[in-house]
Enzyme design. Structure first.
Site, short mmCIF file in Angstrom:
data_model
loop_
_atom_site.label_atom_id
_atom_site.label_comp_id
_atom_site.label_asym_id
_atom_site.label_seq_id
_atom_site.Cartn_x
_atom_site.Cartn_y
_atom_site.Cartn_z
N THR A 21 0.80 -1.22 0.00
CA THR A 21 0.00 0.00 0.00
C THR A 21 0.85 1.28 0.00
O THR A 21 0.38 2.32 0.46
CB THR A 21 -0.99 0.01 1.19
N ASP A 60 0.30 -4.74 3.45
CA ASP A 60 1.61 -4.26 3.89
C ASP A 60 1.63 -2.73 3.85
O ASP A 60 1.33 -2.12 2.81
CB ASP A 60 2.70 -4.81 2.96
N TYR A 65 5.25 5.08 4.24
CA TYR A 65 4.39 5.17 3.06
C TYR A 65 3.40 6.34 3.18
O TYR A 65 2.24 6.24 2.79
CB TYR A 65 3.62 3.86 2.85
N1 LIG Z 1 10.04 -2.65 3.21
C1 LIG Z 1 10.57 -2.13 2.18
O1 LIG Z 1 11.70 -1.66 2.23
C2 LIG Z 1 9.77 -2.10 0.94
C3 LIG Z 1 10.31 -1.49 -0.15
C4 LIG Z 1 9.56 -1.51 -1.25
C5 LIG Z 1 8.33 -2.10 -1.24
N2 LIG Z 1 7.82 -2.68 -0.15
C6 LIG Z 1 6.47 -3.32 -0.14
O2 LIG Z 1 6.33 -4.13 -1.26
C7 LIG Z 1 5.22 -3.66 -2.04
C8 LIG Z 1 5.51 -3.88 -3.49
O3 LIG Z 1 6.65 -3.16 -3.91
P1 LIG Z 1 6.52 -2.02 -4.98
O4 LIG Z 1 5.18 -1.38 -4.89
O5 LIG Z 1 7.74 -1.18 -4.84
O6 LIG Z 1 6.72 -2.76 -6.36
P2 LIG Z 1 6.12 -4.00 -7.18
O7 LIG Z 1 5.06 -4.73 -6.45
O8 LIG Z 1 7.30 -4.75 -7.70
O9 LIG Z 1 5.47 -3.24 -8.43
C9 LIG Z 1 4.40 -2.37 -8.28
C10 LIG Z 1 4.17 -1.67 -9.59
O10 LIG Z 1 3.85 -2.63 -10.59
C11 LIG Z 1 2.63 -2.24 -11.23
N3 LIG Z 1 1.85 -3.45 -11.44
C12 LIG Z 1 1.37 -4.31 -10.50
N4 LIG Z 1 0.68 -5.31 -11.09
C13 LIG Z 1 0.71 -5.07 -12.41
C14 LIG Z 1 0.14 -5.72 -13.55
N5 LIG Z 1 -0.56 -6.86 -13.43
N6 LIG Z 1 0.34 -5.19 -14.78
C15 LIG Z 1 1.06 -4.06 -14.91
N7 LIG Z 1 1.62 -3.37 -13.89
C16 LIG Z 1 1.43 -3.88 -12.65
C17 LIG Z 1 1.94 -1.29 -10.30
O11 LIG Z 1 1.24 -0.31 -11.06
P3 LIG Z 1 -0.39 -0.23 -11.03
O12 LIG Z 1 -0.75 0.50 -9.78
O13 LIG Z 1 -0.70 0.53 -12.28
O14 LIG Z 1 -0.88 -1.64 -11.06
C18 LIG Z 1 3.06 -0.67 -9.51
O15 LIG Z 1 3.48 0.55 -10.06
C19 LIG Z 1 5.07 -2.18 -1.65
O16 LIG Z 1 3.79 -1.67 -1.94
C20 LIG Z 1 5.37 -2.26 -0.19
O17 LIG Z 1 4.22 -2.71 0.50
C21 LIG Z 1 8.54 -2.70 0.93
#
Ligand SMILES: NC(=O)c1ccc[n+]([C@@H]2O[C@H](COP(=O)([O-])OP(=O)(O)OC[C@H]3O[C@@H](n4cnc5c(N)ncnc54)[C@H](OP(=O)(O)O)[C@@H]3O)[C@@H](O)[C@H]2O)c1
Length: 278
Positions: A21, A60, A65
């Site tokens: 999120t 998450d 965030y």
């Molecule tokens: N603890 C940490 O240090 C940390 C760091 C980074 C992330 N996180 C957690 O991990 C989660 C995921 O990481 P993230 O958000 O960086 O990256 P991710 O899940 O690798 O990618 C998310 C991106 O991919 C796109 N996406 C998702 N499904 C898709 C699909 N079926 N087709 C096309 N595009 C798609 C989304 O855009 P749309 O919105 O357009 O679908 C979004 O921009 C975060 O939200 C967070 O909760 C934790």
């Protein structure tokens, strides 16, 4: 419906995909390929209900965030028991009027404790399911110098949190966390040999594993590839993810209901491919 799995030694059961999120609460200083507006409450609520209908029970969030925790607190009113909430401590984010925003880090025991208290208030709950240290990259220093895992372990003993761990950035940090905590959150990178060592360690110590950035924050799925190719890439990722028996759940960030549906379909295919191979 997505199946669930038990997180390591805990009694927490989570879906094989979680909903990240970041995009609910922060659109400044982020690394996504496209800029975006934060969703309205109605859109965010619709997405949460779709996630729940698809079998997702893991959300998450983090103080880093932006408005994410506060918004979830509002949106989940009356639904707390339906969800497993994972949040973090150690990093916080403040939006700036000039559109940049910035993070502050504080890993002192008192700061971690106040961060957890603030998360409880913002999420309007009297317990947090999973709390992870939000590493700034110095995993080992945070563990040894600031004793961050010890601080969270005390909060667990006091009943504020059900499980704890760290969102790690190094192999060494992940391995210590696997030994000393309940949950490790790590970046999924199938080309990294480090992954194998970390997964082995998590399996050995029965630590829960959550994966972040499985689409490299969206950079893996370029819109110009088209939906068919994108879905083939996602299916391949999911097959690789669920080939790792230590992995509990992959946390994927999206604001798009159709993307969420495709991700769940591909996860089911990835799980099925691995059960045939087993
Ligand atoms: N603890 C940490 O240090 C940390 C760091 C980074 C992330 N996180 C957690 O991990 C989660 C995921 O990481 P993230 O958000 O960086 O990256 P991710 O899940 O690798 O990618 C998310 C991106 O991919 C796109 N996406 C998702 N499904 C898709 C699909 N079926 N087709 C096309 N595009 C798609 C989304 O855009 P749309 O919105 O357009 O679908 C979004 O921009 C975060 O939200 C967070 O909760 C934790």
């Amino acid at each position: 419906m997505l199946p669930q799995t038990q997180v390591g030694k805990t009694d927490i059961r989570i879906s094989r995909l979680g909903l990240g999120t970041v995009k609910f609460g922060r659109n400044q200083s982020v690394k996504y390929p496209q800029t975006f507006e934060l969703p309205s409450d109605a859109d965010a609520k619709q997405l949460l209900h779709l996630a729940r209908d698809l079998g997702i029970n893991l959300l998450d969030t983090a103080p880093a965030y932006g408005y994410s925790e506060e918004r979830l607190g509002n949106l989940l009113s009356g639904e707390r028991k339906d969800w497993v909430i994972c949040t973090k401590a150690g990093e916080a984010f403040r939006h700036d009027f000039d559109g940049t925003g910035n993070s502050q880090f504080n890993f002192e025991p008192e700061a971690i404790r106040s961060s957890v208290e603030r998360s409880l208030r913002r999420l309007r709950t009297d317990y947090l399911d999973i709390v992870l240290i939000h590493s700034d990259g110095n995993d080992e220093h945070l563990i040894h110098h600031y004793q961050v895992l010890h601080t969270l372990s005390k909060l667990k003993k006091e009943g504020w949190i059900r499980a704890f761990g760290m969102s790690t950035k190094t192999l060494e940090g992940g391995i210590i966390c696997a030994r000393e905590a309940d949950v490790v959150m790590t970046t999924f990178n199938p080309s990294e040999k480090d992954d194998e060592r970390l997964m082995h360690s998590c399996a050995q110590h029965n630590a829960g594993v959550l994966l972040k950035k499985v689409f490299n924050s969206g950079h893996l799925l370029k819109p110009e590839y088209g939906t068919t190719t994108i879905n083939a890439i996602i299916e391949q990722q999911m097959t690789g993810i669920f080939a790792q028996s230590a992995v509990n759940s992959a946390i994927i960030g999206t604001l798009n209901g159709q993307h969420l549906r495709s991700n769940v379909e591909c996860a089911l295919m990835g799980l099925a491919a691995n059960s045939k191979l087993a």
